[in-house]
Design an enzyme around this catalytic site. Structure first.
Site, mmCIF file in Angstrom:
data_model
loop_
_atom_site.group_PDB
_atom_site.id
_atom_site.type_symbol
_atom_site.label_atom_id
_atom_site.label_comp_id
_atom_site.label_asym_id
_atom_site.label_seq_id
_atom_site.Cartn_x
_atom_site.Cartn_y
_atom_site.Cartn_z
ATOM 1 N N HIS A 92 0.828 -1.216 0.000
ATOM 2 C CA HIS A 92 0.000 0.000 0.000
ATOM 3 C C HIS A 92 0.861 1.264 0.000
ATOM 4 C CE1 HIS A 92 -3.835 -2.144 0.885
ATOM 5 N NE2 HIS A 92 -3.013 -2.991 1.483
ATOM 6 N N ASN A 165 -10.238 -3.081 2.399
ATOM 7 C CA ASN A 165 -9.913 -3.105 0.974
ATOM 8 C C ASN A 165 -11.177 -2.878 0.148
ATOM 9 O OD1 ASN A 165 -7.164 -3.580 1.192
ATOM 10 N ND2 ASN A 165 -7.336 -5.797 0.948
HETATM 11 FE FE1 HDE Z 1 -2.468 -4.831 5.442
HETATM 12 N N1 HDE Z 1 -0.689 -3.989 5.910
HETATM 13 N N2 HDE Z 1 -1.777 -6.613 6.023
HETATM 14 N N3 HDE Z 1 -4.182 -5.736 4.831
HETATM 15 N N4 HDE Z 1 -3.163 -3.088 4.821
HETATM 16 C C1 HDE Z 1 -0.364 -2.701 5.724
HETATM 17 O O1 HDE Z 1 0.708 -1.360 7.300
HETATM 18 C C2 HDE Z 1 -0.676 -6.822 6.773
HETATM 19 C C3 HDE Z 1 -4.495 -7.049 4.930
HETATM 20 C C4 HDE Z 1 -4.416 -2.810 4.404
HETATM 21 O O2 HDE Z 1 -3.423 3.427 3.810
HETATM 22 C C5 HDE Z 1 0.961 -2.346 6.334
HETATM 23 O O3 HDE Z 1 0.909 0.880 7.582
HETATM 24 C C6 HDE Z 1 -0.587 -8.206 7.157
HETATM 25 C C7 HDE Z 1 -5.887 -7.271 4.712
HETATM 26 C C8 HDE Z 1 -4.516 -1.428 4.013
HETATM 27 O O4 HDE Z 1 -1.799 3.341 5.270
HETATM 28 C C9 HDE Z 1 1.400 -3.649 6.990
HETATM 29 C C10 HDE Z 1 -1.663 -8.819 6.587
HETATM 30 C C11 HDE Z 1 -6.408 -6.032 4.469
HETATM 31 C C12 HDE Z 1 -3.258 -0.888 4.243
HETATM 32 C C13 HDE Z 1 0.261 -4.579 6.652
HETATM 33 C C14 HDE Z 1 -2.403 -7.824 5.893
HETATM 34 C C15 HDE Z 1 -5.329 -5.083 4.541
HETATM 35 C C16 HDE Z 1 -2.438 -1.942 4.757
HETATM 36 C C17 HDE Z 1 1.949 -1.687 5.411
HETATM 37 C C18 HDE Z 1 -2.028 -10.287 6.637
HETATM 38 C C19 HDE Z 1 -7.868 -5.681 4.135
HETATM 39 C C20 HDE Z 1 -2.812 0.527 3.965
HETATM 40 C C21 HDE Z 1 1.945 -0.214 5.779
HETATM 41 C C22 HDE Z 1 -2.308 -10.737 7.938
HETATM 42 C C23 HDE Z 1 -8.761 -5.990 5.212
HETATM 43 C C24 HDE Z 1 -3.155 1.465 5.074
HETATM 44 C C25 HDE Z 1 1.149 -0.123 6.963
HETATM 45 C C26 HDE Z 1 -2.758 2.855 4.695
HETATM 46 C C27 HDE Z 1 -1.126 -1.777 5.126
HETATM 47 C C28 HDE Z 1 0.238 -5.844 7.074
HETATM 48 C C29 HDE Z 1 -3.574 -8.129 5.147
HETATM 49 C C30 HDE Z 1 -5.552 -3.685 4.317
HETATM 50 C C31 HDE Z 1 2.743 -4.191 6.553
HETATM 51 C C32 HDE Z 1 0.511 -8.817 7.975
HETATM 52 C C33 HDE Z 1 -6.626 -8.606 4.778
HETATM 53 C C34 HDE Z 1 -5.741 -0.707 3.482
HETATM 54 O O5 HDE Z 1 1.501 -3.507 8.367
#
Ligand code: HDE
Length: 712
Positions: A92, A165
């Site tokens: 993201h 999402n």
């Molecule tokens: Fe994320 N995800 N994600 N994700 N995610 C990040 O956090 C992570 C997942 C989502 O506009 C990171 O600040 C793991 C699902 C959005 O700043 C990080 C897993 C969904 C955003 C991270 C998931 C998301 C992130 C990278 C699996 C939808 C952007 C930068 C367990 C429900 C937020 C940050 C923004 C961002 C980890 C799966 C949505 C690395 C470990 C499922 C919208 O922490």
């Protein structure tokens, strides 16, 4: 060779920006601003508040001499510049955000104690960031990718981050798989390409070995991953959460955002071209809409259900690869979000905003979804790395808007001034220190947990195909065709034949016709062997609400119409078109041979929004071609003008045109385009501007698609 300058004896404190003493310089317009004396409130200072007299010349030993190390102004400025970047988000990285408000529409105290869902009509601030996932920070907006939809609610009981999402399911069921998924999707580690694309071997290799991802694969190959605008996307919390009321009773919930402008998408070929024409297409669209006062709005909806209802569903609600069709549990609209203010500073706000899936408020709680559980760790850890301090919550965009105080102290970049002797609890000292709240404090739902410690996945997570099939079969014909075409495109970019055949054998389990069509597009003639499916797919009742087109409502609100004009354009027609487009809630953009504009038949100068090569038709939802006779003939010699028309036709757009535009159709190989057989060709002398608007409101001309693209 640089000109040798004469040493100067006297050097004024405020000089023109690029002056070199002794050399005649061109003074740029606006340079006079630099000549104005600054007073105490407007003067530049160092970060220590020391007034700066010269921000253009470093301190030297003589005019042509070496720069001196003691120039603390230079060193401070360069040092700050050197540190202007923080690590980009691993996923993201590319995003855009806006401020706005959330308004509660219903008293939900019966199911949740969440303060922001108690009083209809009450508004709280939000900050919402949309993003792509796989691309780096500088990648293009129209990558085929899931979009992030993250909302920070600044409630009176703390910040609630709904980090969702634009697709209601996810690739994997357990967080431990996430690093592998993302490694496979992002650029290959040895070559650092391809950028922002899943169309490569490593991604499809991983997917072919991870059948739980197949439901999500159907979504990412659909038009959901090429949205027309951030304003036209649905949003989903994905996981099952809990709402908990004041009595401590729990209700399961899925969160949904529904855009007022409806979900809408572009066509893949269009997406590829938009990425070249305007890589900031989504950013610009969001920014300009808010800037123009066209504030995007979403309904906030809940799907609520009990444990018994969850148990009766044919899948496990803790499995993030599954959704609950709206036909099974309808959406309940309980609020709305309006984004009405662009950020003042991208870095300070959009880049530094720190969403954490673990940020919940009293009345909202987690479930045991193993994907969610992993996220509860990941985001805080990420913020610590990115923002560099446990005090990241003190950055203005991250600060709660309600009072917050505890006994945490110190750390990098402590911005507050905590006072007093007592920084521990319990304490008998420090009468005014803050204490635990016996009544209003966050209470975790006391779910009964038992079981052995095992690395295992429940059998209730084992059906990987039924909902993938449900999604595919719930799409309209053009949408199914697009899924087929997307799979053909992506798998054709895979060099390893095993990857392609392994994917085909997965697709058979979703739908045999889907697999056969993709195989035909790949030129595979060998029979496809179905991959073993531990749980045979079930046929679920189709859910039309999973389709964008089945739900689409006609309208041009929030859209853009492009009109191609030349000198001699008919004044009355242009005025009529502009008025009609604006009355329909859209914007009209003028595309002309030069950016200065054109002189109309009536002698008016009409300025242009785009020169032809900078305003291709992919940037617009519908187009009109209003050249003069001479202008039409001249435009036919411009490849960009010919492509304007050819692409508009190929992207199934409604096209209004005058007979003078005929040479463009001929040159574009569209001489047999037939207005009698194509509802999107509006021949203006025969039809009226109102017909054009009505046709454009109805959307793309899907019937044209088989004429312009091979449908397998
Ligand atoms: Fe994320 N995800 N994600 N994700 N995610 C990040 O956090 C992570 C997942 C989502 O506009 C990171 O600040 C793991 C699902 C959005 O700043 C990080 C897993 C969904 C955003 C991270 C998931 C998301 C992130 C990278 C699996 C939808 C952007 C930068 C367990 C429900 C937020 C940050 C923004 C961002 C980890 C799966 C949505 C690395 C470990 C499922 C919208 O922490």
């Amino acid at each position: 060779m640089p000109t040798k300058s004469k040493p100067s004896a006297v050097k004024g404190p405020i000089d023109t920006p690029d002056s070199t003493v002794g050399v005649e310089t061109l003074v740029a317009p606006g340079a006079e601003l630099h000549q104005q004396a600054a007073d105490e409130t407007t003067q530049l200072t160092t970060n220590q508040g020391v007034p700066i007299g010269d921000n253009q010349n470093s301190l030297k030993a003589g005019a042509r001499g070496p720069v001196l190390l003691q120039d603390f102004i230079l060193r401070e400025k360069i040092m700050h510049f050197d540190h202007e970047r923080i690590p980009e988000r691993v996923v993201h990285a590319r995003g855009s955000a806006a401020h706005g408000f959330f308004e509660c529409l219903e008293d939900l105290s019966a199911i949740t104690a969440a303060d922001f869902l108690q009083r209809p009509g009450e508004r709280i601030p939000v900050f919402t960031r949309f993003s792509t996932v796989a691309g780096n920070k500088g990648s293009m907006d129209l990558a085929r990718d899931v979009r992030g939809f993250a909302v920070k609610f600044y409630t009176q009981q703390g910040n609630f981050d709904l980090v969702g999402n634009n697709i209601p399911v996810f690739f994997i069921q357990d967080a431990i798989k996430f690093p592998d998924l993302i490694h496979a999707a992002k650029q290959d580690p040895d070559r650092e390409f391809p950028q922002a694309q899943t169309a490569h071997d490593t991604f499809w290799d991983y997917i072919s070995l991870t059948p739980e991802s197949l439901h999500m694969v159907m979504w990412i190959m659909s038009d959901r991953t090429i949205p027309r605008s951030y304003r036209m996307m649905e949003g989903f919390g994905v996981h099952t959460f809990r709402l908990v009321n004041a009595a401590g009773e729990s209700t399961f919930v899925k969160f949904h955002w529904r855009p007022k402008l409806n979900a809408q998408s572009v066509i893949w070929d269009e997406a590829l071209k938009i990425n070249g024409a305007d890589p900031d297409f989504h950013r610009r669209d969001l920014w300009e809409a808010i800037d123009n006062g066209d504030f995007p709005e979403w309904e906030f909806c809940l799907q609520t259900f009990s444990q018994e209802e969850a148990d009766a569903l044919p899948f496990d609600v803790l499995d993030a690869t599954k959704l609950i069709p709206e036909e099974v549990i309808p959406l309940r609209v309980v609020g709305r979000m309006v984004l009405d203010r662009n950020p003042d500073n991208f870095f300070a706000e959009t880049e530094q905003v720190a969403y954490c899936a673990s940020h919940v408020v009293p009345g909202v709680d987690f479930t045991n979804d193993p994907l969610l559980q992993g996220r509860l760790f990941s985001y805080q850890d990420t913020q610590l790395k990115r923002l560099g301090s446990a005090n990241f919550h003190q950055i203005p965009i991250n600060q709660p808007r309600c009072p917050f105080h505890n006994l945490q102290r110190d750390g990098h970049m402590q911005m507050g001034l905590p006072k007093g002797q007592v920084n521990y609890e319990p304490s008998s000292l420090g009468e005014d220190i803050k204490r635990e709240s016996q009544t209003g404090g966050y209470r975790t739902f006391p779910n009964l947990e038992t079981g052995e410690q095992l690395r295992i996945r429940p059998e209730t997570f084992a059906d990987h195909y039924s909902q993938a099939r449900l999604f595919f079969l719930s799409q309209t014909q053009p949408e199914r065709d697009h899924i087929v075409a997307a799979l053909i495109f992506e798998l054709s970019k895979c060099n390893v034949a095993r990857v392609r055949t392994a994917m085909l054998s997965r697709l058979v389990n979703i739908d045999e016709s889907l697999a056969a069509r993709v195989a035909a597009g790949l030129g595979v003639i060998d029979p496809i062997v179905a991959a073993p499916a531990p749980v045979p797919p079930q046929d679920l009742a189709p859910s039309p609400t999973l389709s964008i087109l089945a739900k689409a409502a006609p309208g041009l609100v929030g859209r853009k119409v492009g009109v191609l004009v030349t000198d001699g354009v008919d004044d009355a027609l242009l005025d009529e078109l502009k008025a009609a487009v604006e009355a329909a809630g859209a914007k009209l953009a003028i595309i002309a041979p030069t950016i200065t504009g054109v002189t109309t038949a009536g002698g008016q100068l009409v300025s242009a929004d785009f020169r032809i090569d900078g305003g291709p038709s992919v940037l617009f939802d519908a187009v009109a071609l209003l050249p003069s006779e001479a202008g039409g003939a001249a435009l036919a010699l411009e490849a960009t003008a010919v492509n304007f028309v050819r692409d508009a036709f190929g992207h199934l757009k409604v096209i209004a045109y005058l007979p003078a535009a005929a040479p463009l159709f001929v040159k574009g190989g569209l001489s047999d385009a037939n207005p009698d057989a194509d509802a999107g060709l509006i021949n203006l002398p025969t039809k009226a501007v109102a017909d054009f608007i009505a046709a454009a409101e109805a959307g793309r001309i899907w019937a044209r698609e088989p004429l312009v693209r091979k449908v397998y």
